[in-house]
Motif scaffolding. Sequence first.
Motif: not given
Length: 158
Positions: A95-102, A115-119, A128-132
């Motif tokens: 799915p696209p949301i999982r692809t964004v996380r990867r 990823v959590r601290a991404c600036a 906005s979608f970095r957490f999957g």
Amino acid sequence: MTKGSTLKAIRRFCMACQGGSSRQVAACEDTGCALHLYRSGEQIERPAPPERAGQAGQIEQSDLAGKAGQIEQSEQIEQEGQTEHAELAEQAPCPPIRTVRRFCMACCANLRAEVRACAAREDCALWSFRFGCTPETWRRVKNRRSSPRPLLLPGFKK
């Protein structure tokens, strides 16, 4: 946000990557990019799980064979179906949301803390979608985790 907005974010990211040219996005040859399948901003058709075609005919023939032959055939059909399904699962896009996380994990050297601290909040359309998950889901989870919990002591009821 919906699936569509995730796809729109991927499209915005690809547009920024290719200098704002939709023609260059369409002609992108970077198949190694995790977002390559979704660069058009449209949902990808996932292949259906394989059907067990011809199983009914084999059951009729197995009535003539013996019970042992029947068991062997059914085991063989199951094994063939499982291998075909495994091959399709490997080829099927996630799915696209999982692809964004990867993609975000690869961008941050596979470190969850990075990823959590991404600036790159202002620069990256995928931030906005970095957490999957969608931003709304993330807010609900975050609020649920940080909300005060009632103190429950043994012997006292709510």
